[in-house]
Design an enzyme around this catalytic site. Structure first.
Site: not given
Ligand code: C5P
Length: 226
Positions: A31, A58, A63, A205-206
């Site tokens: 992503k 993402d 718009d 993510g993390r």
């Molecule tokens: O690091 P982590 O697993 O929390 O990252 C989750 C990803 O998903 C980030 O890029 C965050 O912006 C995105 N996201 C989220 N919750 C949402 C929509 C998107 O955590 N409702």
């Protein structure tokens, strides 16, 4: 089947691509969000595609219909495989985006209610409904307008599956393997739980990008989805 998407939340291409190269074959989907894309532009999508990866761009377009339609075409044009819009852009915008996605062959999903918004936040913009009710309403609108899926939290999966059926695509962030840090995520589910609840894609993510061994972290999560 549930597919893993690793979120590349980095400020520059070098850090993002280092992580992708360390992960190697353990993850196919990545992503690219507003931070990374705003900093480095389409080259990051091209670099990922050159590595044989699939890209979720993402950008959460919101718009007028003509602008969103063109943005979806552009997302497909630079090689993204999946992109998204805000469902609250409304019927005409969603229909225009759905048509653009079909024409250009990109997969499209809509964001219903940001998980950072609670009932008070909704009331402050004039929406006197519960987040759950608004999620359900926007998921149904998304489906009616021909957009094939939504981004949603794992906790919203049951209501969306019930309202929109099993063929509706769900992309689910807020995932934490058992025992890992929740960071700033509040309502979390493990990869196994999200897969069991019927998520088509999970966004992580993390727990992967900050792991000592990102490849192993991604491989473990991918294995737990099977
Ligand atoms: O690091 P982590 O697993 O929390 O990252 C989750 C990803 O998903 C980030 O890029 C965050 O912006 C995105 N996201 C989220 N919750 C949402 C929509 C998107 O955590 N409702």
């Amino acid at each position: 089947m549930t597919e893993l998407i690793t979120a590349l939340d980095y400020p520059d291409a070098k850090s993002a691509l280092e992580t992708v190269d360390r992960i190697g074959i353990s993850c196919l989907w990545y992503k690219v969000g507003k931070e990374l894309f705003t900093a480095v532009g389409p080259m990051i999508v091209q670099e990922l595609k050159a590595r044989g990866k699939k890209v979720f761009l993402d950008m959460k377009y919101h718009d007028i219909p003509n602008t969103v339609s063109k943005a979806v075409h552009s997302a497909a044009g630079i090689g993204a495989d999946l992109c998204n819009v805000h469902a609250s852009g409304g019927t005409a915008m969603l229909k225009a985006a759905a048509t653009a996605a079909k024409e250009s062959g990109i997969l499209l999903v809509a964001v219903t209610v940001l998980t950072s918004m609670d009932a008070m936040e909704l009331a402050s913009i004039g929406l006197n409904v519960s987040p759950q009710e608004q999620v359900q309403r926007l998921a149904l609108l998304t489906q009616t307008c021909g957009v094939p899926g939504v981004v949603c939290s794992a906790l919203e999966l049951p209501v969306i599956r019930k309202s929109c059926g099993n063929d509706f695509i769900t992309v689910v962030p807020g995932i934490r393997p058992a025992g890992s840090s929740a960071d700033d995520q509040k309502r979390i589910m493990t990869p196994e739980q999200a897969a069991q609840a019927g998520a088509n894609y999970i966004v992580v993510g993390r727990p992967i990008t900050k792991a000592d061994n990102p490849a192993e972290a991604a491989a473990q999560i991918a294995a737990s989805l099977k």
